[in-house]
Design an enzyme around this catalytic site. Structure first.
Site, PDB file in Angstrom:
ATOM      1  N   SER A 188       0.822  -1.214   0.000  1.00  0.00           N
ATOM      2  CA  SER A 188       0.000   0.000   0.000  1.00  0.00           C
ATOM      3  C   SER A 188       0.854   1.261   0.000  1.00  0.00           C
ATOM      4  CB  SER A 188      -0.938   0.014   1.209  1.00  0.00           C
ATOM      5  OG  SER A 188      -0.214   0.229   2.409  1.00  0.00           O
ATOM      6  N   CYS A 221      -1.700   0.750  10.595  1.00  0.00           N
ATOM      7  CA  CYS A 221      -1.142  -0.612  10.616  1.00  0.00           C
ATOM      8  C   CYS A 221      -1.163  -1.264   9.226  1.00  0.00           C
ATOM      9  CB  CYS A 221      -1.942  -1.454  11.611  1.00  0.00           C
ATOM     10  SG  CYS A 221      -1.550  -3.207  11.593  1.00  0.00           S
ATOM     11  N   GLY A 224       2.423   1.007   5.819  1.00  0.00           N
ATOM     12  CA  GLY A 224       2.791   1.298   4.424  1.00  0.00           C
ATOM     13  C   GLY A 224       2.812   2.782   4.119  1.00  0.00           C
ATOM     14  N   ASP A 240      -3.598   3.492  15.212  1.00  0.00           N
ATOM     15  CA  ASP A 240      -4.248   2.227  14.842  1.00  0.00           C
ATOM     16  C   ASP A 240      -4.219   1.295  16.043  1.00  0.00           C
ATOM     17  OD1 ASP A 240      -5.082  -0.236  13.542  1.00  0.00           O
ATOM     18  OD2 ASP A 240      -4.469   0.689  11.663  1.00  0.00           O
ATOM     19  N   ASP A 277      -5.926   5.640   5.136  1.00  0.00           N
ATOM     20  CA  ASP A 277      -6.324   4.562   4.220  1.00  0.00           C
ATOM     21  C   ASP A 277      -7.061   3.505   5.033  1.00  0.00           C
ATOM     22  OD1 ASP A 277      -6.603   2.958   1.993  1.00  0.00           O
ATOM     23  OD2 ASP A 277      -4.587   2.128   2.094  1.00  0.00           O
ATOM     24  N   LYS A 306     -13.149   4.133  -0.340  1.00  0.00           N
ATOM     25  CA  LYS A 306     -13.469   2.819  -0.906  1.00  0.00           C
ATOM     26  C   LYS A 306     -14.783   2.936  -1.680  1.00  0.00           C
ATOM     27  CE  LYS A 306      -9.906   1.530   1.448  1.00  0.00           C
ATOM     28  NZ  LYS A 306      -8.607   1.305   0.796  1.00  0.00           N
TER      29      LYS A 306
END
Length: 366
Positions: A188, A221, A224, A240, A277, A306
């Site tokens: 990612s 987490c 990335g 996270d 993200d 998304k």
């Protein structure tokens, strides 16, 4: 030439078509989109012959979400003779493009089209020489002149045309070529790196992605996206409940905050970047991003939305409009861009750069 060819991610042709039809109509350019499922491109045919050029000149490429590239094109060249493919292409471009600055012989981003890549590379050199000879190309590459496009959709079949360097993607096939760093915690990381390339001009990186900046990564987490911020020597608060990669923690630049990204509220007022993200409904993410921006908790943000299975263009448009409305209500100026990146899948990436309004403790930026 009355067509506009747009490259897109295979499977998102309908979204690309809906977007170009909508945004063209807002500029009083009318036509219809030809869509072939999973082809990786859309052809928008204008009713008026000069409107394709108008669209490619005046519709900001940066405003398109689902298109990777756009260029003006003529009729599809079919059944190019194997013994001389260059002459028909040259003939199609003469009188249309004069002294183009670059040539791109491209294909769609599909497995079938990629089989043509070797042929495209082989054709490029002799085609460039032929186009220079007839004045379609300058004798040297220059970014100040239009780009000549030759787009093969099948063996012996191609669209030809041009785009403007001030309003196109600078990347071959509209795709930045990035290499996955072996020490990154997840793939990612390439999404955020590509977003930097797409949304931030290269000559502004030193100022806007500078050493020592403070950043927040929501839903970090395993790290990335945090990796990209650490790579640029920023101090990162990674939020996270899941653990961060030990390699990132060992840098000393990362503070792991074991919290829900939706509940977290920053405790410092000098955060430049917030990135996010998280796998969540796009409306919920958009509301969180609007809260951060309205409260002045960050200066710039990059986040992913998304996508649902249906009406994806409509959903993204509604989410972006919501953020814009929240900013407008507070008198806050901001630049909003969105793009389905090459490394995105069922999602789009959004960048918002806030221009500070009158918020306590902030200096005014114009």
């Amino acid at each position: 030439m009355n067509k506009v060819v747009l490259y897109c991610r295979p499977g998102f042709e309908k979204e690309c078509a809906a977007e170009i039809t909508d945004k063209a109509a807002r500029r009083e350019v009318f036509g219809f989109a030809r869509v072939k499922e999973n082809a990786g491109y859309v052809v928008f045919e204008c009713y008026q012959p000069d409107d394709a050029d108008k669209l490619v000149r005046e519709l900001p490429f940066s405003s398109l979400i689902f298109a990777r590239q756009m260029f003006v094109a003529g009729e599809l060249l079919r059944d190019l003779p194997p013994e001389d493919r260059i002459s028909p292409i040259s003939g199609m471009l003469q009188g249309v493009v004069e002294k183009g600055g670059d040539l791109r012989v491209e294909v769609a981003d599909t497995n079938e089209s990629k089989e043509l890549m070797k042929f495209c590379r082989k054709l490029t050199v002799p085609l460039r020489a032929a186009l220079r000879e007839v004045g379609v190309l300058t004798n040297y590459e220059t970014p100040k002149r239009p780009v000549v496009h030759v787009f093969f959709i099948a063996p012996g079949c191609c669209y030809t045309g041009y785009s403007y360097t001030t309003n196109n993607s600078p990347f071959y096939m509209g795709i930045p070529r990035l290499r996955f760093p072996s020490d990154a915690p997840s793939r990612s990381t390439l999404k955020l790196e590509e977003a930097f390339h797409v949304f931030i001009p290269a000559d502004e990186w030193d100022e806007r992605l500078a050493n020592g900046m403070h950043a927040v990564d929501l839903g970090a987490c395993p790290g990335g996206w945090t990796y990209q911020l650490v790579k640029r020597n920023m101090w990162v608060a990674s939020v996270d409940n899941g653990p961060m990669a030990q390699s990132l923690m060992d840098t000393g630049q990362v503070t792991w905050l074991r919290e829900d990204g939706f509940r977290y509220r920053p405790t410092r007022n000098n955060i430049t970047w917030m990135v996010c993200d998280m796998v969540e409904k796009p409306a919920k993410v958009a509301a969180l991003m609007a809260t951060w921006l309205v409260n002045g908790w960050c200066r710039e943000t990059i986040f992913n939305l998304k996508l649902p299975m249906k009406k994806r263009y409509e959903e993204v448009s509604q989410n972006l409009a919501y953020i814009q409305e929240q900013l407008n209500a507070q008198g806050i100026n901001a630049e909003i861009q969105a793009r389905q990146l090459y490394h995105d899948r069922e999602e789009v990436t959004v960048h918002v750069r806030r221009w500070w309004a009158a918020v306590g403790g902030r200096r005014d930026e114009r």
